[in-house]
Scaffold this motif. Sequence first.
Motif, mmCIF file in Angstrom:
data_model
loop_
_atom_site.group_PDB
_atom_site.id
_atom_site.type_symbol
_atom_site.label_atom_id
_atom_site.label_comp_id
_atom_site.label_asym_id
_atom_site.label_seq_id
_atom_site.Cartn_x
_atom_site.Cartn_y
_atom_site.Cartn_z
ATOM 1 N N LEU A 1 43.097 86.289 17.677
ATOM 2 C CA LEU A 1 42.078 85.853 18.374
ATOM 3 C C LEU A 1 41.986 84.215 18.188
ATOM 4 O O LEU A 1 41.821 83.367 18.994
ATOM 5 N N GLU A 2 41.741 83.998 16.771
ATOM 6 C CA GLU A 2 41.616 82.706 16.363
ATOM 7 C C GLU A 2 42.801 81.775 16.789
ATOM 8 O O GLU A 2 42.617 80.594 17.013
ATOM 9 N N GLN A 3 44.067 82.310 16.510
ATOM 10 C CA GLN A 3 45.293 81.331 16.765
ATOM 11 C C GLN A 3 45.163 81.100 18.425
ATOM 12 O O GLN A 3 45.502 80.208 18.839
ATOM 13 N N GLU A 4 44.783 82.214 19.142
ATOM 14 C CA GLU A 4 44.928 82.012 20.761
ATOM 15 C C GLU A 4 43.920 80.949 21.045
ATOM 16 O O GLU A 4 44.164 80.059 21.902
ATOM 17 N N GLU A 5 42.592 81.055 20.241
ATOM 18 C CA GLU A 5 41.532 80.038 20.648
ATOM 19 C C GLU A 5 42.136 78.624 20.274
ATOM 20 O O GLU A 5 41.861 77.535 21.149
ATOM 21 N N GLN A 6 42.805 78.273 19.249
ATOM 22 C CA GLN A 6 43.228 77.188 18.799
ATOM 23 C C GLN A 6 44.324 76.622 19.817
ATOM 24 O O GLN A 6 44.270 75.437 20.133
ATOM 25 N N GLU A 7 45.156 77.568 20.148
ATOM 26 C CA GLU A 7 46.125 77.103 21.256
ATOM 27 C C GLU A 7 45.407 76.859 22.605
ATOM 28 O O GLU A 7 46.111 75.751 22.982
ATOM 29 N N GLU A 8 44.595 77.645 22.903
ATOM 30 C CA GLU A 8 43.817 76.995 23.961
ATOM 31 C C GLU A 8 43.096 75.664 23.953
ATOM 32 O O GLU A 8 42.915 74.944 24.912
ATOM 33 N N THR A 9 42.574 75.524 22.873
ATOM 34 C CA THR A 9 41.769 74.177 22.749
ATOM 35 C C THR A 9 42.826 73.031 22.505
ATOM 36 O O THR A 9 42.602 71.925 23.161
ATOM 37 N N GLN A 10 43.942 73.235 22.006
ATOM 38 C CA GLN A 10 44.980 72.257 21.876
ATOM 39 C C GLN A 10 45.461 71.876 23.417
ATOM 40 O O GLN A 10 45.785 70.610 23.676
ATOM 41 N N LYS A 11 45.747 72.864 24.256
ATOM 42 C CA LYS A 11 46.218 72.740 25.666
ATOM 43 C C LYS A 11 45.184 71.817 26.374
ATOM 44 O O LYS A 11 45.311 71.076 27.191
ATOM 45 N N GLU A 12 43.841 72.302 26.157
ATOM 46 C CA GLU A 12 43.047 71.614 26.786
ATOM 47 C C GLU A 12 42.747 69.865 26.428
ATOM 48 O O GLU A 12 42.334 69.119 27.329
#
Length: 142
Positions: free
Chosen positions: A129-140
């Motif tokens: 979950l933490e990795q997915e959240e980091q990836e989403e933040t990077q995309k944003e």
Amino acid sequence: MEIYIKSKVKPTEDKNKVRRAILNIFPHAKLVFKDNYWEGTCRDVETLKQRLRKQAILDTARAILEENVKGDTVTFYLNKQAAYVKAINFDIDTHGGIFVKIKDEEIMKVIKDIAPRTKGGVIIEEEELEQEEQEETQKEEQ
């Protein structure tokens, strides 16, 4: 882990039904009846975990548990009527509910074990979950 359980038996209630409600969720609890209360302890949350998974309410349970943490302890109430039919409901019923206090030096780890995070109804690992959240933040940010 130490679990403390207490539930008042109102005059309109059957004390054995209240005892059964508690044991449906904490079957290994050592209970004593005194002054119109069932009170006891146990160290096992396995049945609680199973019921939460069966009802598919892990995210709700996690949120309730996390908001009720103080230090190394989490406290919450379970509805007696729901517990009597082997269900979990974190609402105090008209009879006062079942008070539960779980104490552990690593209380957040206990909460993660009782009610892990889910995505689409499937239990996921915290790291995932933490990795997915980091990836989403990077995309944003891009």
